[in-house]
Motif scaffolding. Structure first.
Motif, PDB file in Angstrom:
ATOM      1  N   PRO A  18       4.542   0.835  -4.451  1.00 41.27           N
ATOM      2  CA  PRO A  18       3.413   0.227  -5.179  1.00 41.27           C
ATOM      3  C   PRO A  18       3.302   0.834  -6.574  1.00 41.27           C
ATOM      4  O   PRO A  18       3.441   2.043  -6.750  1.00 41.27           O
ATOM      5  CB  PRO A  18       2.205   0.595  -4.317  1.00 41.27           C
ATOM      6  CG  PRO A  18       2.611   1.844  -3.587  1.00 41.27           C
ATOM      7  CD  PRO A  18       4.096   1.765  -3.398  1.00 41.27           C
ATOM      8  N   ALA A  43      -8.196  -5.562  -5.678  1.00 38.20           N
ATOM      9  CA  ALA A  43      -8.014  -5.557  -4.230  1.00 38.20           C
ATOM     10  C   ALA A  43      -9.296  -6.027  -3.548  1.00 38.20           C
ATOM     11  O   ALA A  43     -10.395  -5.579  -3.885  1.00 38.20           O
ATOM     12  CB  ALA A  43      -7.641  -4.158  -3.760  1.00 38.20           C
ATOM     13  N   GLN A  73      -1.849  -5.955   0.983  1.00 34.58           N
ATOM     14  CA  GLN A  73      -3.194  -5.992   0.416  1.00 34.58           C
ATOM     15  C   GLN A  73      -3.333  -7.262  -0.409  1.00 34.58           C
ATOM     16  O   GLN A  73      -2.485  -7.558  -1.252  1.00 34.58           O
ATOM     17  CB  GLN A  73      -3.428  -4.771  -0.478  1.00 34.58           C
ATOM     18  CG  GLN A  73      -4.688  -4.826  -1.312  1.00 34.58           C
ATOM     19  CD  GLN A  73      -5.962  -4.704  -0.479  1.00 34.58           C
ATOM     20  OE1 GLN A  73      -6.151  -3.720   0.234  1.00 34.58           O
ATOM     21  NE2 GLN A  73      -6.822  -5.705  -0.539  1.00 34.58           N
ATOM     22  N   LEU A 130       0.803  -1.219   0.000  1.00 37.09           N
ATOM     23  CA  LEU A 130       0.000   0.000   0.000  1.00 37.09           C
ATOM     24  C   LEU A 130       0.838   1.273   0.000  1.00 37.09           C
ATOM     25  O   LEU A 130       0.395   2.309  -0.490  1.00 37.09           O
ATOM     26  CB  LEU A 130      -0.928   0.008   1.224  1.00 37.09           C
ATOM     27  CG  LEU A 130      -1.935  -1.150   1.308  1.00 37.09           C
ATOM     28  CD1 LEU A 130      -2.687  -1.096   2.635  1.00 37.09           C
ATOM     29  CD2 LEU A 130      -2.908  -1.092   0.148  1.00 37.09           C
ATOM     30  N   HIS A 131       2.052   1.220   0.570  1.00 38.86           N
ATOM     31  CA  HIS A 131       2.836   2.439   0.741  1.00 38.86           C
ATOM     32  C   HIS A 131       4.271   2.241   0.264  1.00 38.86           C
ATOM     33  O   HIS A 131       4.772   1.114   0.183  1.00 38.86           O
ATOM     34  CB  HIS A 131       2.864   2.859   2.226  1.00 38.86           C
ATOM     35  CG  HIS A 131       1.512   2.878   2.872  1.00 38.86           C
ATOM     36  ND1 HIS A 131       0.553   3.817   2.565  1.00 38.86           N
ATOM     37  CD2 HIS A 131       0.959   2.054   3.801  1.00 38.86           C
ATOM     38  CE1 HIS A 131      -0.537   3.584   3.278  1.00 38.86           C
ATOM     39  NE2 HIS A 131      -0.315   2.504   4.042  1.00 38.86           N
TER      40      HIS A 131
END
Length: 696
Positions: free
Chosen positions: A516, A679, A601, A488-489
Motif C-alpha cells: 500500500p 477510506a 479497503q 491494507l498490508h
C-alpha cells in the motif's frame, strides 16, 4: 501569422462567458443581433440542451476579425461535469480570457480552469464582468486573484461608477475615459465616447487614476527588467511621463512570460467594456508563432466526424493526404472549413497559425498521443498539426495528450427493444469519439451496457442526446458511485502457470510483492527488481506490465479499480516457447492472489462543496449537510450572503440540486468538485458490500 489570436473563454458557471462571446461577435460585425443566454438564441450555445438549461455543455469554436486581427475563439463550459472540454481546448490554444463575476471574485470552477491554463502554460487576460451588479467590488476580485489563484493581477482599468451607475472605465495606460450610455434599453453599446480626464470636473477620479497608474508603473517595473531600466534611464525624474506604448509593450512581455495577468472590467450583459477587452486580446495575448503545441473532435450529423486542426506551418487545402502515425494509415481531408459554432463555412485553403475544421478523417480519435503529418510532396511545403517546423522538414510530429479523469458515476443503459441494441451501440460509439470523458463498458457477468460519466448532469445530457439526436428512448438504471479500492498490508506471493496449448507447452513462474502507498503518489506503479529489469527481454517485460495493469482495473473486494497499490516484480522465470500472453495471465493470477491476501479497503470519492446562500437559510443548509456526512471547513461572508465550504462524500450528493432548491426556495447556488478519495469506515463499507451483493 502575427495577426492571428487563438484564444479560449473560461470561467466558473454563470460568470458570463457566453454573453461576452456574443458581444465580441456582434461588435466585430459577425452577427447582426445580440444573442441572449436566457432567450436561448446565442451562437455558441447551439445544442438544444444548452439552450434549455442556459449553460455551455460543449466547447464551440467561432472565427471573426477585429480591426486588423483574425481571432479564433473557443467558448468553453463552466460546469465541473464538463471540465474535460476546457482541458481539450486549452492545450491547442495560445491564450485565454478568464471571466469573473465581479461580485464573487474567484469561485470554485475558476480555480479549476485556472489550474488547467497553468498546466498548459497558457497566458491569460482577466475580465471582471458584471460590474453593474450591486455587490460588484473591484478590490475584492483583485485580492481573490492574488490569494486564490496565486497570480499577479496587473490592473489596466478602473471602473467609472458602481452598481447600476457603472458607465465606463478609465484606461490607466492612456488616461482615456471610455464611457457608454447609462440607460436606453435599446442601446447596443457599439458606440462609446473616449476622452481625456478632466481635472476640473472630476478631481477625485483623477486622483484615483493617478494613484492607480503609478501603482501600475511600479508593479510592471518590479516584474520587467527592461521596463525598469527604461524608467531609470529616460524617466527618472518623472515616471508618469513614460509613453503608453512602452508601458503596453512591457505588459505584453509580462503576459507572455506569465509573470502577470492584465485585468480589465466591464459588463457584457449591459454592453459595456467588451471592445477594450478585444483590444487587450490582440495587444497582450500571443500570436501562434509565439507559442508552441492538436486535434479535438466533434461530430456533425450531416458531415460526419469534424476534426479541429491547428496548422503550424505551410498551407492546408482540401484533399490533403494525412498520415496518422499512431494507426499507420493515410486518410484524405475531403473538405476544409472555418469554424463558426454549428454553421462552419467552407474554404479553399488555410494558412499557418489558424484553427480549421476538416471532414473525412475517420481514423482520428481522442487518445493519449496523436501524430499527424501531411504527405510530403516533392516541391511543396509541409503542413503539420503540432510543434511548428520549418517548411520541408521531414520529421514526425507527436501531439500532447489529454489526461482524461476517471468517471465518478455509472449506471446501466438499455434500449427499448433488442432490435435497437445495434443502434444504441452506434450512438454510444459516436458520442465517445466526441467526448473522451464518457466511458462505456459491458458487464462481463450480466452482459448489460454500463454508462460511466463525470457527474449526474453529464449522464443526463448523454441520455437526452441519445433520445434527441439518435431517436432511441433508452432506459437508465439507478445511478451508482464509482468507488475505488486499495489494500491494507504488504504481501509477497509466487505463482506458476504450466499449460499446454496444442503441441506447445507454456511454463512461467512469477514472484511479486504488493504494497500500500499514498493514493496520489505512486499508486499503480510497477517496478522490477534491479537485476531482473536488466535481464528480462523487452517483450516479456511488457507482458508483465500488462498483467499488472489489468489487475489494477478490478479490485478484489467489489471489482472497482485500484488506487494506492505498488507492485514489485522480484522474479520471472520463463521456459523457452512460452508466449507473452501466458506471462501476462500468470502475472494477473499472481496479483489476484496477493491482493486477496493483502486485505481490501473501499475508497469513496469525497467532493469539495461550495454553497452560496442567504444567511436566513444557512442553518437549514448546515443541518442538511450534517445528515449527508458533510464536514464544514469554512463559512465566509460575501455581501449579504454566506459562502459555505465543506467536504461531502459523493454518494450523499445525489439529487442535491433539487433538495437545495427546495430548502432555500431557489435562493442558493452550489458547485461540486472531486477533492480526494477516503477510506470508508467499517460500518459503511459492510453496508455497501451487502447492498451490492444483493443482501439488502
Amino acid at each position: 501569422i502575427c495577426r492571428i489570436r487563438n484564444i479560449g473563454i473560461m470561467a466558473h458557471i454563470d460568470a458570463g462567458k457566453t454573453t461576452t462571446t456574443e458581444r465580441m461577435l456582434y461588435y466585430s460585425g459577425y452577427t447582426r443581433a445580440l444573442g441572449d443566454v436566457d432567450d436561448g438564441d446565442t451562437v455558441t450555445d447551439f445544442m438544444a440542451q444548452e439552450r434549455e438549461r442556459g449553460i455551455t455543455i460543449q466547447s464551440a469554436a467561432v472565427t471573426f476579425d477585429w480591426k486588423s486581427y483574425r481571432i479564433n475563439l473557443i467558448d468553453t463550459p463552466g460546469h465541473v461535469d464538463f471540465t474535460l472540454e476546457v482541458e481539450r481546448a486549452l492545450r491547442v490554444l495560445d491564450g485565454a480570457v478568464a471571466v469573473f463575476d465581479a461580485s464573487a471574485g474567484v469561485e470554485a470552477q475558476t480555480l479549476t480552469v485556472w489550474r488547467q491554463a497553468e498546466k498548459h502554460h497558457v497566458p491569460c487576460v482577466c475580465f471582471l464582468n458584471k460590474m453593474d451588479k450591486p455587490g460588484a467590488k473591484l478590490n475584492l476580485s483583485i485580492e481573490s486573484i492574488k490569494q486564490k489563484l496565486k497570480a499577479n493581477p496587473v490592473l489596466l482599468q478602473i471602473p467609472v461608477g458602481t452598481g447600476k451607475n457603472f458607465s465606463g472605465v478609465v484606461d490607466l495606460l492612456t488616461n482615456q475615459k471610455l464611457m457608454w450610455k447609462l440607460s436606453s434599453s435599446g442601446d447596443d453599446g457599439r458606440m462609446f465616447e473616449s476622452k481625456p480626464l478632466d481635472q476640473s470636473h472630476e478631481p477625485e477620479l483623477v486622483q484615483e487614476v493617478n494613484e492607480a497608474r503609478m501603482a501600475l508603473i511600479e508593479q510592471v517595473a518590479d516584474l520587467d527588467d527592461e521596463f525598469a531600466e527604461l524608467l531609470l534611464t529616460d524617466f527618472g525624474d518623472n515616471f508618469d511621463a513614460v509613453p503608453a506604448v512602452k508601458l503596453q509593450e512591457a505588459v505584453r512581455r509580462l503576459t507572455l512570460a506569465r509573470k502577470g495577468v492584465p485585468v480589465l472590467c466591464g459588463s457584457s450583459l449591459k454592453n459595456k467594456g467588451v471592445q477594450p477587452l478585444l483590444d487587450a486580446i490582440t495587444a497582450y495575448l500571443p500570436a501562434p508563432n509565439e507559442r508552441h503545441h492538436d486535434l479535438v473532435l466533434s461530430t456533425d450529423k450531416q458531415r460526419g466526424p469534424l476534426v479541429f486542426v491547428r496548422i503550424y506551418s505551410g498551407t492546408l487545402k482540401p484533399q490533403t493526404a494525412v498520415h496518422n502515425i499512431n494507426r499507420n494509415s493515410i486518410e484524405r481531408m475531403s473538405r476544409l472549413l472555418v469554424p463558426f459554432a454549428d454553421q462552419p463555412v467552407e474554404i479553399p485553403s488555410m494558412t499557418a497559425g489558424n484553427i480549421a475544421l476538416t471532414v473525412g478523417l475517420k481514423q482520428v480519435t481522442p487518445s493519449s498521443h496523436r501524430r499527424l503529418r501531411q504527405q510530403l510532396q516533392p516541391a511543396g511545403p509541409t503542413t503539420m498539426a503540432d510543434w511548428g517546423r520549418s517548411e520541408g522538414e521531414h520529421a514526425s510530429v507527436v501531439l500532447s495528450g489529454v489526461e482524461v479523469p476517471d468517471p465518478v458515476f455509472f449506471c446501466t443503459i438499455e434500449p427499448p427493444t433488442m432490435a435497437k441494441q445495434a443502434d444504441l451501440e452506434n450512438a454510444l460509439t459516436c458520442l465517445q469519439r466526441e467526448d473522451p470523458s464518457l466511458k462505456v463498458r459491458v458487464d462481463p457477468d450480466s452482459g448489460q451496457t454500463i454508462l460511466c460519466g463525470m457527474g449526474e448532469l453529464h449522464i443526463e445530457i448523454i441520455h437526452d442526446r441519445i433520445r434527441r439526436e439518435y431517436g432511441i428512448e433508452t432506459h437508465l438504471g439507478p445511478l451508482q458511485v464509482a468507488y475505488r479500492e486499495t489494500i491494507l498490508h504488504e504481501v509477497s506471493t509466487t505463482d506458476t502457470l504450466d499449460r499446454t496449448v496444442g503441441e506447445r507447452r507454456h511454463v512461467v513462474t512469477v514472484e511479486l510483492t504488493v504494497s500500500p502507498v499514498d493514493i496520489f503518489s505512486s499508486g499503480g506503479s510497477c517496478e522490477f527488481a534491479e537485476e531482473l529489469g536488466e535481464q528480462l527481454a523487452a517483450e516479456m517485460k511488457e507482458a508483465v506490465e500488462n498483467g499488472v495493469h489489468s489487475s489494477h482495473l478490478q479490485g478484489p473486494l467489489l471489482g472497482y479499480p485500484l488506487l494506492g497499490v505498488s507492485t514489485l516484480i522480484q522474479r520471472v522465470h520463463v521456459e523457452p516457447g512460452t508466449s507473452p500472453t501466458m506471462v501476462s495471465a500468470c502475472v494477473s493470477r499472481c496479483m489476484l492472489k496477493a491482493l486477496r491476501l493483502a486485505g481490501g479497503q473501499v475508497l469513496e470519492p469525497v467532493m469539495s462543496l461550495e454553497v452560496t446562500v442567504g444567511e436566513g437559510h444557512l442553518g437549514t443548509v448546515l443541518g442538511d449537510l450534517a445528515q449527508r456526512r458533510g464536514t464544514v471547513q469554512d463559512i465566509q461572508s460575501r455581501h449579504d450572503n454566506k459562502v459555505l465550504l465543506a467536504a461531502v462524500p459523493l454518494a450523499e450528493m445525489m439529487g442535491y440540486s433539487t433538495v437545495l432548491r427546495t430548502l432555500t426556495s431557489g435562493n442558493a447556488t452550489f458547485s461540486l468538485e472531486l477533492d480526494t478519495y477516503e477510506a470508508m469506515n467499517p460500518q459503511d463499507q459492510n453496508t455497501l458490500l451487502k447492498r451490492l451483493s444483493g443482501l439488502l
